[in-house]
Design an enzyme around this catalytic site. Structure first.
Site, PDB file in Angstrom:
ATOM      1  N   CYS A 131     -19.594 -34.843  34.866  1.00 55.45           N
ATOM      2  CA  CYS A 131     -19.098 -35.853  33.629  1.00 55.45           C
ATOM      3  C   CYS A 131     -20.014 -36.811  32.847  1.00 55.45           C
ATOM      4  O   CYS A 131     -19.024 -37.016  31.395  1.00 55.45           O
ATOM      5  CB  CYS A 131     -18.695 -36.730  34.583  1.00 55.45           C
ATOM      6  SG  CYS A 131     -20.588 -37.562  35.683  1.00 55.45           S
ATOM      7  N   ASN A 182     -12.684 -49.629  43.425  1.00 51.56           N
ATOM      8  CA  ASN A 182     -12.546 -50.998  44.726  1.00 51.56           C
ATOM      9  C   ASN A 182     -11.799 -50.362  45.533  1.00 51.56           C
ATOM     10  O   ASN A 182     -11.540 -50.447  46.473  1.00 51.56           O
ATOM     11  CB  ASN A 182     -11.392 -51.806  43.997  1.00 51.56           C
ATOM     12  CG  ASN A 182     -12.549 -52.969  42.676  1.00 51.56           C
ATOM     13  OD1 ASN A 182     -12.831 -53.244  42.832  1.00 51.56           O
ATOM     14  ND2 ASN A 182     -11.476 -52.606  41.507  1.00 51.56           N
ATOM     15  N   HIS A 199     -20.523 -41.532  38.679  1.00 45.49           N
ATOM     16  CA  HIS A 199     -19.466 -40.697  38.075  1.00 45.49           C
ATOM     17  C   HIS A 199     -19.751 -41.017  36.553  1.00 45.49           C
ATOM     18  O   HIS A 199     -19.940 -43.119  36.295  1.00 45.49           O
ATOM     19  CB  HIS A 199     -18.058 -41.035  38.143  1.00 45.49           C
ATOM     20  CG  HIS A 199     -17.467 -40.778  36.509  1.00 45.49           C
ATOM     21  ND1 HIS A 199     -17.049 -38.711  37.324  1.00 45.49           N
ATOM     22  CD2 HIS A 199     -15.896 -40.792  36.884  1.00 45.49           C
ATOM     23  CE1 HIS A 199     -15.949 -38.448  35.817  1.00 45.49           C
ATOM     24  NE2 HIS A 199     -15.493 -40.116  36.409  1.00 45.49           N
ATOM     25  N   ASP A 243     -11.504 -41.382  30.754  1.00 43.96           N
ATOM     26  CA  ASP A 243     -12.457 -40.370  30.964  1.00 43.96           C
ATOM     27  C   ASP A 243     -12.175 -38.683  30.934  1.00 43.96           C
ATOM     28  O   ASP A 243     -11.102 -39.056  31.588  1.00 43.96           O
ATOM     29  CB  ASP A 243     -11.931 -40.810  32.194  1.00 43.96           C
ATOM     30  CG  ASP A 243     -13.716 -39.937  33.681  1.00 43.96           C
ATOM     31  OD1 ASP A 243     -13.496 -39.172  33.220  1.00 43.96           O
ATOM     32  OD2 ASP A 243     -12.949 -40.659  34.742  1.00 43.96           O
TER      33      ASP A 243
END
Length: 690
Positions: A289, A410, A347, A370
């Site tokens: 990542c 979340n 991440h 991402d």
């Protein structure tokens, strides 16, 4: 000069012998004024919406400017775009169309200087420029050069406009930075060299656009869309990974990396991008990542779109979009690999700054992208752009991928204890995911906490809590490590058992330790302890354990992550409760010393000593010590040892030479088999001699 200009306008004449002898693209002056100095030695690089100048030299001292028409071509052949730009006498800026202007004083006996300007929404890419000399029945065409057109965060009309000069310096021009990795209890800073000024990087970034599926499938449609940063960012996001296309990086999260480069060994983006471009666009092995995100950040900064790398600690990967991550443990505390969902210790993704023409103005600003290939978006492995404000405000219906990104910071964690495949305990934790969200501070290497930018404060867990606690109405347990251990030290941990009932309880306590990969995949148990406790009514008992370094060192994986768990069982009521703690080891340090101090004289040689000592109780196999310094070393330097014994040192002596003033980054890293990479960086100041 004004007299010449007036005479030229009043007495034009046409000649059949007018030819173009020479072109000066005024590269240095244009690069300075467009803030693109150093991006390329092969091409003129300019920003859209700002004028740049070129000088044309003709064979005839008297010529008619009205016979000149410039033409800018983005691509050639079928699908290419072309725009004709008549030459005019004016110094008035236009923002709606291309212009080629002659200002008073720009016409000389055989030459003239033209000021070209593109609209603020012009497509980004490599343009060819030609001049057409028109005659009564024909035209003569000269190819006069090429230029690269980039986005312009300094221009208010450009959708990537960023009003703060300090932010533009950090998020567009700066070619090095810091990534944050680890766990909430032990955040590790890792320097990264974005490297946008290294030769060949800009050309590689342009190739990313040229070999994208969007360009291959419909060149003209792709060119026309390249004026929109939303479109550009989505194309780049998909192209940084190679899952659907000729992308840059191939991801790998487990198994041998011997057929490529371990993600832990990369220290910058330039080598990755240049390797990809030089291999006829074969994907580079391997990325994870932080590598995907850092490479994308480089590409976006090259294209002129402000970008930064953001780290999320305890990031959820929610595959079924239910905002719940399931984790499974045995009744003795062993973490099981049963869920398709996972929680990554950390991440890393990218934020890009832009106005969203497809959304209302409240969603302008930072957008999440991402490039790590996790889930598909529109049948392609990419994610975003999604406004950060949409995540905080729970606006799930906005493009792109808002529900997935929201879950990343979340989601709730549903912990299940199994015995013989039967559920014996369930608990829900709404505060664990997204505990910290960091990016690099403006002007320093300290972290900036973005947690409250992404999340409402009432949903944010106290960041100082090290151990997690399991409890029901009458039984509670907590687990914490006394301190984050240095590699080679024993792990000291404390379990506190609390009996809130009014009766004495007999409890069975299982403590378990496993290594795990940073994306949450657990390995086999390497240490465990079991004991029976008798705890009086409304009493608490503290139990200490110590895990020897010799137990964890053989099983430690890439980043040095460990998962601890304690499960209590009331032998009478069969009640169970669990507490867990994930943490990463602290690595020993690399020593960097610049002889004579950290201030370097321009064009003079300086010596740096770089060394590392193995503080572990075990030998390090395949140790590679690497030193890089953009602007100080022509290429990275390495030394290798097949076996670095305990207490043994390896060192390098490198010669530094700076040709430009300013702050430089001296970067050292140590990689060795099946263990965390060790990183150290030192900033040095290059100054002119007095």
């Amino acid at each position: 000069m004004n007299h010449t200009y007036q005479q030229f306008v009043q007495q034009p004449r046409e000649t059949d012998h007018l030819t173009l002898d020479h072109v000066n693209m005024e590269a240095h002056e244009n690069h300075v004024s467009h803030k693109t100095l150093g991006l390329s030695s092969r091409h003129l690089v300019v920003r859209r919406g700002w004028s740049f100048k070129i000088t044309l030299l003709f064979n005839d001292p008297v010529f008619n400017v009205q016979t000149l028409v410039l033409e800018a071509l983005l691509g050639t052949g079928i699908g290419g775009l072309s725009v004709e730009i008549p030459v005019t006498f004016s110094n008035r800026r236009t923002v709606t169309q291309w212009s080629a202007q002659i200002h008073p004083g720009d016409v000389h006996s055989r030459s003239l200087t033209l000021h070209l300007c593109s609209p603020p929404l012009s497509p980004v890419g490599l343009y060819k420029l030609q001049v057409n000399i028109l005659r009564t029945h024909s035209r003569r065409t000269y190819a006069i050069g090429s230029f690269v057109l980039l986005c312009n965060p300094w221009l208010q009309e450009d959708p990537v406009y960023m009003p703060s000069e300090e932010q533009r310096e950090e998020y567009v021009k700066k070619d090095h930075g810091v990534l944050y990795m680890g766990t909430p209890s032990n955040v590790i800073s890792r320097p990264w060299i974005f490297g946008q000024y290294e030769q060949g990087v800009l050309e590689a970034c342009l190739n990313i656009l040229q070999v994208s599926p969007q360009h291959i499938n419909n060149r003209q449609e792709d060119y026309l869309a390249r004026g929109d940063p939303t479109y550009l960012s989505r194309v780049v996001c998909a192209m940084v990974n190679c899952e659907d296309d000729l992308g840059v990086l191939k991801g790998k999260w487990s198994g041998s990396m011997k057929d490529g480069t371990s993600p832990l060994e990369w220290t910058g983006s330039a080598d990755i991008l240049k390797t990809w471009a030089q291999s006829s666009f074969s994907s580079v092995c391997y990325g994870q990542c932080w590598v995907f995100a850092s490479v994308m950040c480089t590409v976006m900064r090259v294209l002129g779109i402000p970008s930064r790398v953001v780290s999320i600690f305890n990031s959820a990967h929610d595959t079924n979009s239910n905002l719940v991550i399931e984790e499974y443990y045995t009744h003795t505390g062993t973490k099981l690999n049963l869920s398709k969902d996972s929680i990554w210790n950390f991440h890393v993704w990218v934020e890009c700054w832009m106005r969203r023409s497809d959304l209302t103005p409240e969603f302008d600003g930072w957008q999440v992208l991402d490039p790590t290939p996790q889930e598909k978006s529109g049948d392609v492995f990419c994610c975003g752009p999604c406004p950060v404000r949409a995540i905080r405000n729970r606006c799930f219906n906005l493009p792109y991928d808002a529900p997935f990104i929201y879950a990343s910071v979340n989601a709730a964690v549903f912990t299940v204890i199994l015995r013989d495949r039967v559920v014996v305990r369930k608990s829900l934790d709404k505060g664990r995911v997204g505990q910290r969200i960091y990016t690099k501070c403006l002007g320093s290497n300290e972290p900036q906490d973005l947690t409250c930018v992404y999340k409402c404060t009432q949903n944010t867990k106290n960041h100082t809590t090290c151990g997690q606690q399991g409890a029901d109405e009458s039984l509670a347990v907590s687990l914490k490590i006394d301190k984050v251990p240095l590699m080679g030290e024993n792990i000291c941990l404390t379990v506190i058992v609390t009996n809130r009932a009014n009766v004495c309880r007999v409890l069975k306590v299982h403590v378990n330790a496993q290594a795990e990969e940073y994306h949450g995949r657990p390995m086999e148990t390497f240490w465990e302890a079991t004991e029976r406790l008798q705890v009086g009514p409304r009493r608490a008992v503290m139990v200490r354990h110590q895990i020897p370094s010799s137990d964890y060192e053989p099983v430690l994986l890439g980043h040095g992550f460990l998962n601890l768990a304690v499960v209590l069982k009331d032998e009478q009521t069969q009640e169970r409760v669990i507490a867990t703690e994930e943490f990463n080891m602290t690595s020993p340090q690399i020593s960097i010393e610049v002889l004579g101090g950290d201030v370097l004289q321009l064009m003079k040689q300086h010596t740096a000593l770089v060394s590392f000592t193995n503080t572990s109780s075990r030998p390090l196999r395949g140790a590679v010590l690497t030193v890089e310094a953009s602007g100080l070393l022509e290429e990275k330097q390495q030394t290798r040892m097949v076996l670095l014994q305990p207490c043994q040192s390896m060192e390098m002596r490198v010669t530094l030479r700076s040709s430009t003033p300013g702050t430089k980054l001296l970067h050292a890293s140590l990689a060795h088999s099946n263990s965390p990479a060790i990183i150290r960086n030192l900033h040095v100041l290059s100054v002119s001699p007095t």
